[in-house]
Design an enzyme around this catalytic site. Structure first.
Site, PDB file in Angstrom:
ATOM      1  N   LYS A 196      78.234 -24.579  15.620  1.00  0.00           N
ATOM      2  CA  LYS A 196      77.679 -23.384  16.250  1.00  0.00           C
ATOM      3  C   LYS A 196      76.303 -23.143  15.638  1.00  0.00           C
ATOM      4  CE  LYS A 196      78.457 -18.468  16.938  1.00  0.00           C
ATOM      5  NZ  LYS A 196      79.411 -17.362  16.791  1.00  0.00           N
ATOM      6  N   LYS A 250      78.214 -25.266  20.415  1.00  0.00           N
ATOM      7  CA  LYS A 250      77.685 -24.047  21.019  1.00  0.00           C
ATOM      8  C   LYS A 250      76.266 -23.812  20.534  1.00  0.00           C
ATOM      9  CE  LYS A 250      78.399 -19.128  20.811  1.00  0.00           C
ATOM     10  NZ  LYS A 250      79.073 -18.049  20.180  1.00  0.00           N
TER      11      LYS A 250
END
Ligand code: PBG
Length: 326
Positions: A196, A250
């Site tokens: 992320k 992400k």
């Protein structure tokens, strides 16, 4: 006429193109992020995420029903509490808004819908960080892990089939796996936000959940640096060793190289999160008539699958799934 290779032969008709397509996007490849607001009687719209709202319990139930009918793969819940505190209690309070919503969805849909819960503190902390702070104001990794373990138990207890730690603390997957295994929730799946990145694309999400990081701070001390590619593999191996069932990258579009690396190196299911800013950019341009929003949505989500994702968390889930259905 010398013989030339003619790849165009396979592009002549729609039926031929369909026959040889390497990638297929299906409704079940899409997971819908949903927001549920504590104490709401009516859904409250989110201006930077057109078509999305902070749901009431009733509107959440209805939306999940519509998504299930459209054949999506699942939903992931984010809570918007009425009060926040230093230690993010709402994230692990059995009566916290996400836990209440999870019980409601379990009672309504049972195991027919895969219900996931984002597992983090940032929606619930007064300072907006993903963990608790030490006396110097820095995020305290190990103290945060204890609270993540409590949140995992609260969510599993309330009926989450999948918990999705998104805070990027070191050791978060291991801490959650142990807590679940020691308390009769060995079947609860962990979808780890593995790679992320600290991204400027989360802006609309922060509006959606009313999160502001205190003092104009950011998350660069725990989320990944977008200059790094190989680091994602290191994070992924750690998460898998600690017990992650599914790993996730992400945002999506700006990290297709990372997705492709993880898909070729690892053998666990791989997800990607097409985030709020990615959705908002398309919606904003489409609203101005500058771009074909539906066309871009399909192209982007298909590209994310092509790069290696098995499924995609996306705010386009409902509209794209409905469009894919005959
Ligand atoms: C943290 C979390 C965030 C998102 C999902 N989980 C925000 C952040 O890291 O600041 C962003 C999702 C999106 O932008 O769509 N709980």
């Amino acid at each position: 006429m010398f013989p030339v290779d003619r790849p165009r032969r396979l592009r002549r008709t729609a039926a031929l193109r369909r026959l040889v397509a390497e990638t297929t996007l299906r409704p079940e490849d899409l997971v819908a992020p949903l927001f549920v607001g504590e104490g709401l009687d009516e859904p409250r719209s989110i201006s930077s995420l057109p078509g999305h709202a902070q749901h009431s319990l009733a509107s959440l139930r209805a939306e999940v029903g519509a998504l299930a009918s459209a054949g999506v793969g699942g939903v992931i819940l984010f809570g918007v509490p009425t009060t926040k505190d230093e230690v993010g209690s709402g994230a692990y309070d059995p009566d916290g808004i996400v836990q209440v919503a999870l019980r409601d969805l379990r009672d309504t849909y049972g195991d027919d819908v895969v219900v996931m819960a984002d597992l983090c503190l940032d929606e619930y902390t007064s300072h907006g960080h993903c963990g608790v702070l030490d006396s110097c104001g820095a995020v305290d990794n190990d103290a945060t892990l204890e609270l993540y373990a409590r949140a995992a138990l609260a969510q599993a207890e309330a009926g989450a089939a999948v918990v999705a730690p998104s805070g990027m603390m070191d050791g978060q997957v291991g801490a959650i796996r142990s807590a679940l295994d020691e308390s009769s929730h060995a079947d609860t799946v962990i979808l780890a936000y593995t790679a992320k990145y600290a991204s400027a694309l989360y802006g609309p999400f922060r509006e959606a959940v009313n999160v502001e990081i205190a003092g104009g701070g950011d998350r660069r001390g725990y989320q990944q640096d977008y200059r790094n590619r190989r680091e994602a593999l290191r994070e992924a191996r750690l998460d898998i060793d600690e017990g992650a069932d599914i790993i996730m990258v992400k945002p999506a579009m700006t990290y297709l190289d990372v997705l492709s690396d993880l898909a070729s190196e690892l053998d666990v299911p791989l997800a990607a999160y097409h985030v709020s800013g990615e959705y908002a950019m398309v919606k904003a341009a489409a609203e101005r008539g500058w771009l074909d929003g539906a066309g871009i949505a399909l192209e982007q989500l298909t590209a994310v699958k092509r790069a290696g994702a098995d499924f995609i968390l996306t705010y386009f889930a409902r509209e794209v799934a409905e469009g894919l259905n005959p």
